[in-house]
Design an enzyme around this catalytic site. Structure first.
Site, PDB file in Angstrom:
ATOM      1  N   HIS A   1     -59.703 -92.424 -37.720  1.00  0.00           N
ATOM      2  CA  HIS A   1     -60.915 -92.324 -36.901  1.00  0.00           C
ATOM      3  C   HIS A   1     -60.590 -92.023 -35.449  1.00  0.00           C
ATOM      4  CE1 HIS A   1     -63.320 -93.253 -40.182  1.00  0.00           C
ATOM      5  NE2 HIS A   1     -63.110 -94.547 -40.223  1.00  0.00           N
TER       6      HIS A   1
ATOM      7  N   GLU B   1     -54.988 -72.106 -59.313  1.00  0.00           N
ATOM      8  CA  GLU B   1     -53.963 -72.933 -58.678  1.00  0.00           C
ATOM      9  C   GLU B   1     -52.696 -72.974 -59.514  1.00  0.00           C
ATOM     10  OE1 GLU B   1     -55.906 -76.487 -56.723  1.00  0.00           O
ATOM     11  OE2 GLU B   1     -56.824 -76.584 -58.703  1.00  0.00           O
TER      12      GLU B   1
ATOM     13  N   ASP C   1     -51.757 -75.717 -54.265  1.00  0.00           N
ATOM     14  CA  ASP C   1     -51.173 -75.958 -55.583  1.00  0.00           C
ATOM     15  C   ASP C   1     -50.527 -74.708 -56.151  1.00  0.00           C
ATOM     16  OD1 ASP C   1     -51.400 -78.683 -56.193  1.00  0.00           O
ATOM     17  OD2 ASP C   1     -53.563 -78.470 -56.464  1.00  0.00           O
TER      18      ASP C   1
ATOM     19  N   CYS D   1     -59.392 -71.327 -50.703  1.00  0.00           N
ATOM     20  CA  CYS D   1     -59.765 -72.583 -50.057  1.00  0.00           C
ATOM     21  C   CYS D   1     -58.550 -73.469 -49.787  1.00  0.00           C
ATOM     22  CB  CYS D   1     -60.802 -73.335 -50.880  1.00  0.00           C
ATOM     23  SG  CYS D   1     -60.186 -73.788 -52.512  1.00  0.00           S
TER      24      CYS D   1
HETATM   25  C1  PEP Z   1     -55.330 -76.297 -53.257  1.00  0.00           C
HETATM   26  O1  PEP Z   1     -54.589 -76.705 -54.154  1.00  0.00           O
HETATM   27  O2  PEP Z   1     -55.061 -75.310 -52.515  1.00  0.00           O
HETATM   28  C2  PEP Z   1     -56.616 -76.971 -53.008  1.00  0.00           C
HETATM   29  C3  PEP Z   1     -57.517 -76.473 -52.177  1.00  0.00           C
HETATM   30  O3  PEP Z   1     -56.826 -78.155 -53.647  1.00  0.00           O
HETATM   31  P1  PEP Z   1     -56.186 -79.550 -53.156  1.00  0.00           P
HETATM   32  O4  PEP Z   1     -55.469 -79.284 -51.859  1.00  0.00           O
HETATM   33  O5  PEP Z   1     -57.317 -80.489 -53.032  1.00  0.00           O
HETATM   34  O6  PEP Z   1     -55.260 -79.844 -54.279  1.00  0.00           O
HETATM   35 MG    MG Z   2     -55.399 -78.134 -55.603  1.00  0.00          MG
END
Ligand code: PEP
Ligand code: MG
Length: 567
Positions: free
Chosen positions: A187, A428, A452, A499
């Site tokens: 925080h 992934e 991943d 993402c």
């Molecule tokens: C990823 O693997 O790039 C992803 C966005 O998922 P996480 O980081 O939550 O595993």
């Molecule tokens: Mg992931």
């Protein structure tokens, strides 16, 4: 010089003010009256709640609803009936004192949270410790420091800076935070970013090394605290402070600019969020919706599974906040190294390669179905897309879609309203990337999880710091896999977004666009910096430049070329 992790970027030059932690005695004592101890517990909780209400009002004046909601969470922790019940039981069972009972109950919960490698749960553990310390200090009548009264320029140094301490400071006088513990999502780090003051966390032996009134340079860009320096270094940092402020103003001025390349191609920049708390900041950065809502936090921070109704309310709030912009919600990505504390998971030798993501959903269909029901009901409140993590075969998607269609049929029969939702998959796992042409014909969109994808392509655990050298986002193997996915998407007329963390890096983001990625979803704080690069390049040039990199032979070679090309 001391090293640490930058949790809020910037520089500061000033004198140290140490926040020394008072240790409180929580040793076990046998008491005469169990009833008295229980009364003391409730009195201390009442006093604590009063103080937290004051801090909430203070932060509402200074910040916004989201920040002040930290104190709502603290108030809820102070009043948590489950914790109170456990403490009362301990007092009764062991005829012991309230301070001991409270501390030991809290420590056992904290241990449970800390067993799971999750930033959010670590924060919850530290919230629980902070609130219980306040209750104990109130019970023992120990005075707490009031940071509201600081009226001289200082840099705060502490073992840990709590949310209440951070919320009290005036950024006119407090130029920076430094702490031995804490993470980027503590925080105090979030508040430091909101206040625009630099913060460095994870500085070992800080409190033993620095003294009150030491004149220091805090470099929260390179992650260091400089304790002795020459006149030249000082001058250098004074210039850096001016340049940093100018750059920040320049980037902030891009918030309202649309992310078009110079040849007029719009690249939508979306936000990754973990809960409703992240929505306000994402909207402030003008995110074009949410590209990844990691729903596991809703499941992790508790003692039992969240009900369909609880989940529905979480999803609804986020969808309403962004309507009509898209919100892509990822189904539960749990298991493996992120077990649910209240479920029995089988011990696995290779958790990252184990029963996680949709594998867990398929082996716990009831949990998956409840989430889908909540999502379908929430779909009425905005523009929802749903995606599945850790897909490695076509059959997995077919099974999951069948379950979703089954629930939609039940809803139709029961006349429960829902909107049509797009169903996508996260790419992934290399197998999914390699068969992306086949997947593209059955899914509505792709979202590449580069974190991943890199870990599984290199077979290198992303949590193992020793293997950090294999975290190579610019390696030709990764570029080729991404290109394979975007090409399959284009052939079948579906969009591909990224993402993973790669999308948050401005240079990597341009490369991804050049490799054919349609949308980028990232940490909200990176949106303006990514936009700054995108708007300077032509889409056509990015494509021809990036496609040439596919034949490069090493990550180093690609990095050098990228640094030269992306200005
Ligand atoms: C990823 O693997 O790039 C992803 C966005 O998922 P996480 O980081 O939550 O595993
Ligand atoms: Mg992931």
């Amino acid at each position: 010089m001391l090293k640490g992790v930058s949790a809020s970027q910037g520089y500061a030059i000033g004198r140290i003010l140490k926040l020394d932690q008072q240790t409180v005695d929580t040793t076990k004592l046998i008491v005469k009256s169990v009833e008295n101890e229980i009364t003391y517990l409730h009195e201390a909780i009442e006093k604590t709640v009063g103080q937290l209400e004051h801090l909430k009002k203070l932060s509402l004046k200074k910040f916004d609803n989201e920040t002040s909601s930290i104190f709502d969470a603290h108030i809820a922790i102070a009043k948590d009936p489950e914790v109170i019940m456990q403490v009362e039981q301990k007092i009764k069972k062991e005829t012991c004192n309230v301070t001991y009972a409270l501390k030991s109950v809290v420590l056992s919960i904290v241990d449970m949270f800390n067993e799971i490698d999750d930033e959010y749960l670590k924060q919850r553990a530290s919230d629980l410790l902070e609130v219980s310390d306040r209750i104990i200090k109130n019970h023992l009548n120990i005075k707490m420091i009031n940071l509201e009264t600081i009226d001289q320029e200082v840099i705060l140094a502490a073992h840990e800076i709590s949310a209440s301490e951070a919320a009290m400071v005036n950024p006119k006088y407090v130029l920076g935070f430094i702490s031995e513990v804490g993470g980027k999502n503590s925080h105090s780090s979030i508040i430091a970013r909101l206040l625009g003051i630099p913060a460095l966390v994870g500085v070992p032996d800080l409190m033993q090394t620095v003294h009150n009134h030491d004149q220091v340079i805090l470099d929260a860009i390179d992650g260091k605290l400089i304790r002795s320096y020459s006149k030249e270094t000082l001058l250098q940092y004074q210039h850096k402070i001016v340049a940093f402020k100018l750059e920040k103003q320049k980037l902030d001025s891009l918030i309202d600019v649309d992310p078009y390349t110079t040849d007029h191609k719009k690249i939508d920049l979306l936000a990754n969020i973990g809960s409703f708390n992240d929505v306000k900041y994402a909207k402030k950065q003008n995110a074009y919706g949410v590209g990844l809502f990691r729903t596991e936090l809703i499941f992790l921070d508790r003692y039992e599974l969240p009900s369909e109704d609880e989940q529905y309310h979480h999803y609804k709030r986020v969808l309403e906040a962004f309507d009509p912009y898209p919100v892509t919600i990822r189904t539960l990505d749990i298991g493996g190294d992120k077990p649910l504390p209240y479920l029995k998971h089988t011990i696995e030798y290779n958790p990252a390669l184990g029963d996680r993501g949709i594998r867990f959903s398929l082996s716990h269909v009831d949990i998956f179905k409840t989430q889908i029901r909540a999502l379908l009901k929430a779909s009425n409140h905005g523009n929802l897309k749903v995606m599945f993590p850790m897909i490695s075969t076509k059959e997995e998607f077919i099974k999951l879609k069948k379950i979703v269609l089954g629930i939609q049929k039940e809803f139709d029969d029961q006349k429960i309203a829902y909107k049509h939702i797009e169903l996508g998959v996260m790419i992934e796992v290399p197998s999914a990337a390699i068969i992306s042409d086949q997947l593209a014909s059955i899914v509505d969109f792709f979202s590449i999880g580069t974190n991943d994808l890199i870990q599984y392509t290199f077979a290198a655990d992303r949590l193992n710091t020793q293997l950090e050298y294999l975290n190579q986002p610019f390696h030709p193997s990764i570029l080729r896999l991404i290109h394979m996915v975007t090409s399959a998407g284009k052939k079948h007329g579906i969009k591909t977004s990224v993402c993973g963390e790669m999308a948050s890096d401005p240079i990597a983001a341009c490369l991804l666009v050049g490799l054919g990625v349609d949308e980028l979803s990232m940490t909200s704080s990176s949106i303006v910096a990514v936009k700054d690069k995108i708007i300077k390049h032509s889409y056509k040039e990015l494509v021809s430049f990036s496609e040439k990199l596919l034949d490069s032979s090493s990550e180093k070679d690609i990095s050098i070329k990228l640094e030269e090309f992306i200005k």
